[in-house]
Structure formats: structure tokens, C-alpha cells
Design a protein around this motif. Structure first.
Motif, PDB file in Angstrom:
ATOM      1  N   ASN A   2       0.825  -1.208   0.000  1.00 14.62           N
ATOM      2  CA  ASN A   2       0.000   0.000   0.000  1.00 14.62           C
ATOM      3  C   ASN A   2       0.863   1.263   0.000  1.00 14.62           C
ATOM      4  O   ASN A   2       1.920   1.281   0.599  1.00 14.62           O
ATOM      5  CB  ASN A   2      -0.874   0.047   1.252  1.00 14.62           C
ATOM      6  CG  ASN A   2      -2.006  -0.939   1.141  1.00 14.62           C
ATOM      7  OD1 ASN A   2      -2.380  -1.331   0.036  1.00 14.62           O
ATOM      8  ND2 ASN A   2      -2.535  -1.357   2.271  1.00 14.62           N
ATOM      9  N   PRO A   3       0.358   2.355  -0.639  1.00 17.33           N
ATOM     10  CA  PRO A   3       1.093   3.620  -0.547  1.00 17.33           C
ATOM     11  C   PRO A   3       1.132   4.086   0.908  1.00 17.33           C
ATOM     12  O   PRO A   3       0.248   3.738   1.690  1.00 17.33           O
ATOM     13  CB  PRO A   3       0.250   4.582  -1.394  1.00 17.33           C
ATOM     14  CG  PRO A   3      -0.688   3.732  -2.180  1.00 17.33           C
ATOM     15  CD  PRO A   3      -0.859   2.457  -1.421  1.00 17.33           C
ATOM     16  N   LEU A  29      -6.646   8.561  -5.764  1.00 17.26           N
ATOM     17  CA  LEU A  29      -5.742   7.887  -4.823  1.00 17.26           C
ATOM     18  C   LEU A  29      -6.245   6.491  -4.481  1.00 17.26           C
ATOM     19  O   LEU A  29      -5.457   5.555  -4.311  1.00 17.26           O
ATOM     20  CB  LEU A  29      -5.548   8.737  -3.559  1.00 17.26           C
ATOM     21  CG  LEU A  29      -4.853  10.093  -3.802  1.00 17.26           C
ATOM     22  CD1 LEU A  29      -4.773  10.894  -2.512  1.00 17.26           C
ATOM     23  CD2 LEU A  29      -3.442   9.902  -4.374  1.00 17.26           C
ATOM     24  N   ARG A  30      -7.574   6.341  -4.430  1.00 19.40           N
ATOM     25  CA  ARG A  30      -8.133   5.007  -4.159  1.00 19.40           C
ATOM     26  C   ARG A  30      -7.793   4.061  -5.297  1.00 19.40           C
ATOM     27  O   ARG A  30      -7.430   2.907  -5.065  1.00 19.40           O
ATOM     28  CB  ARG A  30      -9.656   5.077  -3.996  1.00 19.40           C
ATOM     29  CG  ARG A  30     -10.048   5.569  -2.626  1.00 19.40           C
ATOM     30  CD  ARG A  30     -11.554   5.463  -2.354  1.00 19.40           C
ATOM     31  NE  ARG A  30     -11.822   6.059  -1.059  1.00 19.40           N
ATOM     32  CZ  ARG A  30     -12.592   7.140  -0.863  1.00 19.40           C
ATOM     33  NH1 ARG A  30     -13.211   7.734  -1.877  1.00 19.40           N
ATOM     34  NH2 ARG A  30     -12.752   7.618   0.354  1.00 19.40           N
ATOM     35  N   ALA A  34      -4.674   3.393  -2.367  1.00 17.69           N
ATOM     36  CA  ALA A  34      -4.665   3.973  -1.018  1.00 17.69           C
ATOM     37  C   ALA A  34      -6.019   3.799  -0.331  1.00 17.69           C
ATOM     38  O   ALA A  34      -7.059   3.788  -0.993  1.00 17.69           O
ATOM     39  CB  ALA A  34      -4.306   5.452  -1.093  1.00 17.69           C
ATOM     40  N   VAL A  36      -8.491   5.811   1.694  1.00 20.41           N
ATOM     41  CA  VAL A  36      -8.629   7.266   1.803  1.00 20.41           C
ATOM     42  C   VAL A  36      -9.768   7.624   2.744  1.00 20.41           C
ATOM     43  O   VAL A  36     -10.877   7.090   2.630  1.00 20.41           O
ATOM     44  CB  VAL A  36      -8.888   7.893   0.413  1.00 20.41           C
ATOM     45  CG1 VAL A  36      -9.078   9.391   0.526  1.00 20.41           C
ATOM     46  CG2 VAL A  36      -7.725   7.583  -0.524  1.00 20.41           C
ATOM     47  N   GLU A  89      -3.638   5.136   6.573  1.00 18.45           N
ATOM     48  CA  GLU A  89      -4.576   5.696   5.596  1.00 18.45           C
ATOM     49  C   GLU A  89      -4.119   7.075   5.120  1.00 18.45           C
ATOM     50  O   GLU A  89      -3.314   7.729   5.777  1.00 18.45           O
ATOM     51  CB  GLU A  89      -5.974   5.800   6.234  1.00 18.45           C
ATOM     52  CG  GLU A  89      -6.528   4.429   6.569  1.00 18.45           C
ATOM     53  CD  GLU A  89      -7.871   4.481   7.287  1.00 18.45           C
ATOM     54  OE1 GLU A  89      -8.548   5.522   7.236  1.00 18.45           O
ATOM     55  OE2 GLU A  89      -8.227   3.464   7.898  1.00 18.45           O
ATOM     56  N   THR A  90      -4.666   7.483   3.983  1.00 19.15           N
ATOM     57  CA  THR A  90      -4.444   8.837   3.480  1.00 19.15           C
ATOM     58  C   THR A  90      -5.641   9.677   3.926  1.00 19.15           C
ATOM     59  O   THR A  90      -6.782   9.274   3.722  1.00 19.15           O
ATOM     60  CB  THR A  90      -4.335   8.824   1.945  1.00 19.15           C
ATOM     61  OG1 THR A  90      -3.087   8.208   1.606  1.00 19.15           O
ATOM     62  CG2 THR A  90      -4.347  10.220   1.369  1.00 19.15           C
ATOM     63  N   TRP A 205       2.453  10.409  -6.480  1.00 21.25           N
ATOM     64  CA  TRP A 205       1.406   9.864  -5.595  1.00 21.25           C
ATOM     65  C   TRP A 205       0.316   9.226  -6.433  1.00 21.25           C
ATOM     66  O   TRP A 205      -0.270   9.782  -7.237  1.00 21.25           O
ATOM     67  CB  TRP A 205       0.798  10.961  -4.716  1.00 21.25           C
ATOM     68  CG  TRP A 205       1.783  11.425  -3.675  1.00 21.25           C
ATOM     69  CD1 TRP A 205       3.085  11.023  -3.539  1.00 21.25           C
ATOM     70  CD2 TRP A 205       1.558  12.405  -2.654  1.00 21.25           C
ATOM     71  NE1 TRP A 205       3.671  11.689  -2.496  1.00 21.25           N
ATOM     72  CE2 TRP A 205       2.767  12.539  -1.928  1.00 21.25           C
ATOM     73  CE3 TRP A 205       0.455  13.176  -2.293  1.00 21.25           C
ATOM     74  CZ2 TRP A 205       2.898  13.415  -0.857  1.00 21.25           C
ATOM     75  CZ3 TRP A 205       0.595  14.037  -1.233  1.00 21.25           C
ATOM     76  CH2 TRP A 205       1.801  14.148  -0.520  1.00 21.25           C
TER      77      TRP A 205
END
Ligand code: TYD
Length: 205
Positions: A2-3, A29-30, A34, A36, A89-90, A205
Motif C-alpha cells: 500500500n502507498p 488515490l483510491r 490507497a 482514503v 490511511e491517506t 502519488w
């Protein structure tokens, strides 16, 4: 893999058009893998949402306003933001402390040294990894706001207030040029999105 966890905030004067782009960043991002979490300030917890109601609608002086936004922020950080970052998480947050420097500091003219002290107490060294600042002239934002719903205490302020808020953001951006990315929000929506996508891409990213 995962990022890594990231804390991204979105700022700008009322009417800058942040909301739809926050959703688009979340989707992007998802799809990159990620987890989010989208949240907002003032607000994001039961207590902070109650404080938001007061901040947006109850008359109060600038110090009370500053204390309440930081009180809401403290609860939000402890209950939501810090645990989410700790889980990897982001976190995408619609407004954060730059808004306090812009609105209470710039708009209301409240002492920024006091705000800096409160910032230190409330979140010490924790700063967003990236802040997307939607910048546009106050009068363009005012024209966009006219189409929107009933104005709150801030949205009822005059053009001079929003010019000072804008200058407040400008000062924060100058002080943290690597963290805060200025987006020209007066451009059409597609062009605004391309700038945001570029800011994410340049960070890979
Ligand atoms: P906003 O985020 O624009 O929500 P909506 O899109 O629902 O109107 O509204 C929040 C308002 O609160 C905005 O006018 C700015 C103000 N505000 C402050 O004055 N100080 C702060 O620290 C924060 C986070 C917001």
C-alpha cells in the motif's frame, strides 16, 4: 504494497470550488491503492460538528472564534486524523490550520503570533504533507457564491474580508512553499483539475 499514509489538506476562500476536486483526488488515490478518509474542518467528529454550528452561526469575538476552531481541531486530530494516519490511511481534509491563519488571522486581523502558539499546542510538529490552495480573486469567488445556498457568518463578509483572507493564504504559502501548492482556481474546472493532478504526479502519488 500500500502507498504510505499521507495528510493532504484543501484550502481557499469560500467559492473557490474545492469540493468536487476533493472527491476526484479521493477517487484517484483510491484507484492507486490507497485507503482514503475524507473529512473536514471545522468538524469531523460529533463534538467538532457541534462547534462548527456555533462557529458558523453564533456571533462571537475573534479570540473566541480562534479558540473554538482550535478546540474542534484538537478533537478531530485525536479522534480521527491521527488514528487514520497511524493505520496507514491517506487523510483528505477540507480546510485545516492554514484556514485559521487566513480567516482569523487575515480576515479578522487577529494576532498571528497567538495563532502560531495555539497551532503549536494543538498539533506541534504535525503538518499536512501537501496542501492544495485554490487561489482566485475575491470578486470571482463572490460571483460563484451568489449561486450557492444561504450564507453563513463568513460568507456574509464583504470583499475586503475575502481579500484579507486571500492575503493570509498567500503569506502561509510563502512561508511553506514546499508544502503548499497554489492552484489557479479562476480557470475552468478541467484546467484546475490538471493542475491538481500535476501536483500529485510530481510527487509520484
Ligand atoms: P466551508 O469549508 O467553506 O464549508 P462549506 O463548503 O460547507 O461552506 O466552511 C467553513 C467556514 O469556516 C469557511 O467560511 C471558513 C471558516 N473557517 C475559519 O474561519 N477558520 C478555520 O480554521 C476553518 C477550518 C474554517
Amino acid at each position: 504494497m500500500n502507498p504510505p499514509a499521507r495528510f493532504i489538506t484543501f484550502e481557499g476562500i469560500d467559492g473557490a470550488g474545492k469540493s468536487t476536486h476533493i472527491d476526484a483526488v479521493a477517487s484517484q488515490l483510491r484507484s492507486a491503492g490507497a485507503q482514503v478518509l475524507c473529512t473536514r474542518e471545522p468538524g469531523g467528529t460529533e463534538l467538532a460538528e457541534k462547534l462548527r454550528e456555533l462557529i458558523l452561526h453564533a456571533p462571537m469575538d475573534a479570540l473566541t472564534e480562534a479558540l473554538l476552531v482550535f478546540a474542534a481541531r484538537r478533537d478531530h486530530l485525536q479522534q480521527v486524523i491521527a488514528p487514520a494516519l497511524a493505520r496507514g490511511e491517506t487523510v483528505l481534509c477540507d480546510r485545516f490550520t492554514d484556514a485559521t491563519f487566513a480567516y482569523q488571522g487575515g480576515g479578522r486581523g487577529f494576532d498571528v503570533a497567538v495563532l502560531a502558539q495555539l497551532e503549536q499546542w494543538v498539533h506541534g510538529e504535525l503538518q499536512p504533507d501537501l496542501t492544495i490552495w485554490f487561489d482566485l480573486p475575491a470578486e470571482t469567488a463572490a460571483a460563484r457564491r451568489e449561486a450557492a445556498r444561504t450564507p453563513d457568518r463568513f460568507e456574509r463578509e464583504d470583499a475586503g474580508f475575502f481579500e484579507r483572507v486571500r492575503s493570509g493564504y498567500q503569506a502561509r504559502a510563502q512561508a511553506a512553499p514546499h508544502r503548499i501548492v497554489r492552484i489557479d482556481a479562476a480557470l475552468p474546472r478541467d484546467a484546475v483539475w490538471r493542475q491538481i493532478a500535476g501536483a500529485l504526479e510530481s510527487r509520484q502519488w
